[in-house]
Design an enzyme around this catalytic site. Structure first.
Site, mmCIF file in Angstrom:
data_model
loop_
_atom_site.group_PDB
_atom_site.id
_atom_site.type_symbol
_atom_site.label_atom_id
_atom_site.label_comp_id
_atom_site.label_asym_id
_atom_site.label_seq_id
_atom_site.Cartn_x
_atom_site.Cartn_y
_atom_site.Cartn_z
ATOM 1 N N PHE A 1 68.800 95.072 28.033
ATOM 2 C CA PHE A 1 67.968 93.942 27.638
ATOM 3 C C PHE A 1 67.416 94.201 26.239
ATOM 4 O O PHE A 1 66.680 95.166 26.013
ATOM 5 C CB PHE A 1 66.825 93.764 28.646
ATOM 6 C CG PHE A 1 67.300 93.527 30.052
ATOM 7 C CD1 PHE A 1 67.501 92.234 30.534
ATOM 8 C CD2 PHE A 1 67.575 94.587 30.907
ATOM 9 C CE1 PHE A 1 67.959 92.012 31.834
ATOM 10 C CE2 PHE A 1 68.026 94.381 32.207
ATOM 11 C CZ PHE A 1 68.216 93.081 32.667
ATOM 12 N N VAL B 1 65.952 98.614 29.158
ATOM 13 C CA VAL B 1 65.224 97.716 28.272
ATOM 14 C C VAL B 1 64.940 98.441 26.960
ATOM 15 O O VAL B 1 64.404 99.555 26.969
ATOM 16 C CB VAL B 1 63.887 97.297 28.926
ATOM 17 C CG1 VAL B 1 63.139 96.316 28.039
ATOM 18 C CG2 VAL B 1 64.141 96.700 30.311
ATOM 19 N N CYS B 2 65.303 97.820 25.853
ATOM 20 C CA CYS B 2 65.044 98.448 24.544
ATOM 21 C C CYS B 2 63.547 98.593 24.342
ATOM 22 O O CYS B 2 62.797 97.606 24.353
ATOM 23 C CB CYS B 2 65.645 97.624 23.412
ATOM 24 S SG CYS B 2 65.135 98.227 21.781
ATOM 25 N N ILE B 3 63.106 99.822 24.114
ATOM 26 C CA ILE B 3 61.668 100.088 24.051
ATOM 27 C C ILE B 3 61.016 99.410 22.837
ATOM 28 O O ILE B 3 59.930 98.838 22.954
ATOM 29 C CB ILE B 3 61.403 101.618 24.076
ATOM 30 C CG1 ILE B 3 59.902 101.901 24.151
ATOM 31 C CG2 ILE B 3 62.033 102.321 22.897
ATOM 32 C CD1 ILE B 3 59.566 103.349 24.473
ATOM 33 N N ALA C 1 60.793 95.709 23.418
ATOM 34 C CA ALA C 1 59.884 95.406 24.525
ATOM 35 C C ALA C 1 58.424 95.540 24.103
ATOM 36 O O ALA C 1 57.610 94.640 24.343
ATOM 37 C CB ALA C 1 60.187 96.325 25.703
#
Lengths: 130, 129, 96
Positions: free
Chosen positions: A39, A77-79, A82
């Site tokens: 994501f 999820v790409c930190i 996010a």
């Protein structure tokens, strides 16, 4: 074959998340291994634990959680994407002094390097953009 | 402006990142560039293709936004440091914005439709942002 | 064969032109989401020389009431056949 999905769209704002979820289910139904859904960009909103859509609408976050539980699909999820959009896990919330967190549990925050590895390691990487 | 219609063997790489969004228009361009930089930092051979509004990222004279947002020019300046030296721009998009490949913020090779298709073919992975 | 997917209506976005420019004669184009608005006969002129290589996703046509209105020249496929196309393709490129 080994598949990975890159999802760039937030649920409900665009059809990308719906399409990606349908495609993910079909990939598994055809006997392939879906390694992970990554994501990125507005796609990180798919991991929002506080999302509360009306009962009579598709429960997109639950759909991803089911995939993880039933088929061991990693939800990454790409930190950076996010955190900038308010999707944050407990550890990052503590580190940044925030009083709540918003990442649904089976989703994990990870780096973009993970996306590159998926693209290189899997037979197919399918992007759903918005 | 010289337009390349055929991309040679040396263009082949692992990852082609296509950038289709302009600077200061949301964060799509930055997030695409970030993916390219991370791939390069992980040792992958990365090429960039600017297409559509994405070629506006190559316009000289870009500045910060009114809220001091940096835009993507500082990132383009770092490409060399990451060994990303294969950069291409779609010639039709450049022409549509009255731009010439000779006067851009980084060195790019202008490619026509055939060149774009060849770039797709000679990279094992293509990501569009 | 590279499979290209397009999810934007050709009425709103010219990204379909970028997709077409990137395609070779061996490649296929699949219209999904709002891209299926390109299936109407009045839009047929947008897809020159794609006979046999132009597909549309049935569920996106159906939800928009367009299954019967779809041009004969377009191959309508279901979600499983979408996956099958990605199996045959060497890679998949998304235009959005």
């Amino acid at each position: 074959m080994r598949y990975a999905i890159l999802l760039l769209g937030a649920p409900y704002s665009s059809q990308a998340a719906h399409s990606a979820l349908r495609f993910a289910q079909a990939v598994i139904a055809r006997g392939h291994r879906l390694e992970a859904v990554f994501f990125y960009a507005d796609g990180v909103h798919n991991a929002a634990s506080l999302a509360t859509p009306p009962q009579d609408e598709p429960q997109i976050v639950d759909g991803w959680v089911d995939l993880q539980r039933d088929h061991d699909v990693r939800l990454e999820v790409c930190i950076a994407a996010a955190l900038r959009r308010g999707i944050i896990d407990a550890a990052e919330a503590a580190r940044h002094g925030k009083d709540g967190h918003s990442l649904a549990p089976p989703f994990t925050l990870t780096g973009l390097g993970q996306l590159i590895d998926l693209g290189v390691d899997c037979d197919r990487l399918i992007t759903f953009g918005a | 402006m010289t337009v390349t219609t055929s991309v040679d063997e040396g263009a082949a790489g692992e990852l082609l990142v296509i950038l289709r969004h302009g600077p200061h228009s949301g964060i799509a361009l930055k997030e695409g560039l970030d993916a390219a930089l991370v791939a390069a930092a992980f040792g992958r051979r990365v090429s960039l293709l600017f297409m559509g509004s994405g070629v506006a990222a190559l316009m000289p004279g870009q500045g910060k936004g009114p809220l001091d947002q940096k835009g993507t020019l500082p990132t383009l300046d770092m490409l060399e440091m990451y060994d990303i030296d294969r950069c291409y721009a779609d010639s039709a998009s450049l022409e549509a914005l009255d731009m010439s490949a000779d006067a851009l913020v980084i060195d790019v090779t202008a490619v026509d439709s055939g060149g774009v298709a060849q770039l797709m073919a000679c990279h094992s992975l293509v990501m569009t942002f | 064969m590279i499979l290209h997917t397009l999810n934007r209506s050709p009425l709103d976005s010219s990204v379909y032109l970028q997709a077409l420019a990137a395609m070779t004669e061996a490649d296929c184009l699949l219209l999904i989401e709002d891209g299926v608005l390109g299936c109407l006969p009045a839009q047929a002129g947008r897809w020159p020389q794609l006979t046999g290589r132009l597909f549309a996703l049935r569920e996106d046509l159906a939800s928009r009431g367009l299954v019967d209105a779809c041009s004969d020249s377009i191959t309508v496929i279901d979600i499983q056949e979408f996956v099958a196309l990605t199996e045959q393709a060497t890679k998949v490129v998304s235009w959005y």
